[in-house]
Design a protein around this motif. Structure first.
Motif, mmCIF file in Angstrom:
data_model
loop_
_atom_site.group_PDB
_atom_site.id
_atom_site.type_symbol
_atom_site.label_atom_id
_atom_site.label_comp_id
_atom_site.label_asym_id
_atom_site.label_seq_id
_atom_site.Cartn_x
_atom_site.Cartn_y
_atom_site.Cartn_z
ATOM 1 N N UNK A 113 0.846 -1.199 0.000
ATOM 2 C CA UNK A 113 0.000 0.000 0.000
ATOM 3 C C UNK A 113 0.878 1.244 0.000
ATOM 4 N N UNK A 114 0.376 2.297 -0.645
ATOM 5 C CA UNK A 114 1.155 3.540 -0.744
ATOM 6 C C UNK A 114 0.204 4.731 -0.631
ATOM 7 N N UNK A 115 -0.072 5.171 0.556
ATOM 8 C CA UNK A 115 -0.902 6.355 0.786
ATOM 9 C C UNK A 115 -2.132 6.460 -0.090
ATOM 10 N N UNK A 116 -1.978 6.932 -1.316
ATOM 11 C CA UNK A 116 -3.107 7.101 -2.234
ATOM 12 C C UNK A 116 -3.207 6.000 -3.283
ATOM 13 N N UNK A 117 -2.423 4.954 -3.174
ATOM 14 C CA UNK A 117 -2.466 3.917 -4.193
ATOM 15 C C UNK A 117 -1.715 2.673 -3.776
ATOM 16 N N UNK A 118 -1.050 2.056 -4.756
ATOM 17 C CA UNK A 118 -0.377 0.788 -4.529
ATOM 18 C C UNK A 118 0.920 0.734 -5.323
ATOM 19 N N UNK A 119 1.867 -0.017 -4.794
ATOM 20 C CA UNK A 119 3.125 -0.280 -5.491
ATOM 21 C C UNK A 119 3.205 -1.784 -5.707
ATOM 22 N N UNK A 120 3.510 -2.179 -6.930
ATOM 23 C CA UNK A 120 3.750 -3.585 -7.252
ATOM 24 C C UNK A 120 5.240 -3.746 -7.522
ATOM 25 N N UNK A 121 5.869 -4.704 -6.851
ATOM 26 C CA UNK A 121 7.263 -5.064 -7.135
ATOM 27 C C UNK A 121 7.218 -6.423 -7.807
ATOM 28 N N UNK A 122 7.944 -6.573 -8.914
ATOM 29 C CA UNK A 122 7.857 -7.816 -9.676
ATOM 30 C C UNK A 122 9.039 -7.954 -10.621
ATOM 31 N N UNK A 123 9.102 -9.107 -11.252
ATOM 32 C CA UNK A 123 10.096 -9.373 -12.287
ATOM 33 C C UNK A 123 9.374 -9.465 -13.621
ATOM 34 N N UNK A 124 10.005 -8.936 -14.663
ATOM 35 C CA UNK A 124 9.453 -8.997 -16.006
ATOM 36 C C UNK A 124 10.613 -9.001 -16.991
ATOM 37 N N UNK A 125 10.660 -10.026 -17.811
ATOM 38 C CA UNK A 125 11.714 -10.150 -18.823
ATOM 39 C C UNK A 125 13.096 -9.966 -18.199
ATOM 40 N N UNK A 126 13.350 -10.646 -17.109
ATOM 41 C CA UNK A 126 14.626 -10.648 -16.388
ATOM 42 C C UNK A 126 15.017 -9.290 -15.822
ATOM 43 N N UNK A 127 14.051 -8.392 -15.627
ATOM 44 C CA UNK A 127 14.295 -7.105 -14.985
ATOM 45 C C UNK A 127 13.469 -7.022 -13.714
ATOM 46 N N UNK A 128 14.019 -6.355 -12.708
ATOM 47 C CA UNK A 128 13.291 -6.051 -11.488
ATOM 48 C C UNK A 128 12.573 -4.722 -11.716
ATOM 49 N N UNK A 129 11.266 -4.686 -11.406
ATOM 50 C CA UNK A 129 10.450 -3.513 -11.707
ATOM 51 C C UNK A 129 9.593 -3.157 -10.499
#
Length: 147
Positions: free
Chosen positions: A48-64
Motif C-alpha cells: 500500500x502507498x498512501x493514495x495507491x499501490x506499489x507492485x514489485x515484480x520481475x518482467x523479462x529478467x528485470x526487477x520492476x
C-alpha cells in the motif's frame, strides 16, 4: 527491560504494516490495469502507498516497481536495467564525458510518459551518480569519494 520489549514489539508491528502482502490487493481496477500493462510478470508483491499501490515484480529478467493510484492509473515505473539497455546517445555521451569510469548501476524511471535514468559511474577513486534524460543531458546528483 519492559521499555526495550515494548520498543521491539512496536518496531516489529510497524515493520509488519509495511511488509509486502503476498496476496493480491482488493482493488479490481488496479489489478486489471496491472495485468494489462505487465502481462507475464512474476514474483509480484503488493505494497500500500498512501493514495495507491506499489507492485514489485520481475518482467523479462528485470526487477520492476510500478506505482498505481487507487483508480488503476499507472503513475510511474522504476526498472533496474543493464548498461546495454541505455539509449545509444546516452551510452556514447557517457563514454566520451567519463572515459575513466565504468557503469556500475542503471535505474530507468518513467513518469508521465517521460523516461529518465539514474546512472552510477565508478572509477578507482569515486562513485558519480548522474540523472540523464533519454536525450543524453546529464545532471550530477552526487559524487562520493571511495575510502
Amino acid at each position: 527491560m519492559r521499555t526495550i520489549f515494548l520498543f521491539v514489539a512496536a518496531f516489529f508491528t510497524a515493520l509488519g504494516s509495511y511488509a509486502a502482502d503476498p496476496n493480491p490487493i482488493d482493488n479490481k481496477r488496479v489489478l486489471d490495469a496491472f495485468e494489462n500493462e505487465f502481462y507475464g510478470a512474476t514474483d509480484v508483491a503488493w505494497y500500500p502507498d498512501g493514495q495507491g499501490f506499489i507492485a514489485k515484480f520481475s518482467l523479462a529478467q528485470s526487477k520492476v516497481k510500478a506505482h498505481f493510484d487507487g483508480d488503476g492509473n499507472l503513475i510511474a515505473t522504476i526498472r533496474y536495467v543493464g548498461d546495454d539497455q541505455l539509449p545509444l546517445c546516452v551510452s556514447t555521451r557517457l563514454a566520451k564525458k567519463y572515459p575513466s569510469h565504468h557503469i556500475a548501476n542503471v535505474v530507468e524511471l518513467v513518469n508521465g510518459g517521460v523516461t529518465s535514468y539514474v546512472i552510477t559511474l565508478e572509477n578507482e577513486r569515486h562513485w558519480t551518480i548522474l540523472r540523464s534524460s533519454s536525450h543524453a543531458s546529464f545532471t550530477q546528483v552526487q559524487k562520493l569519494v571511495k575510502q
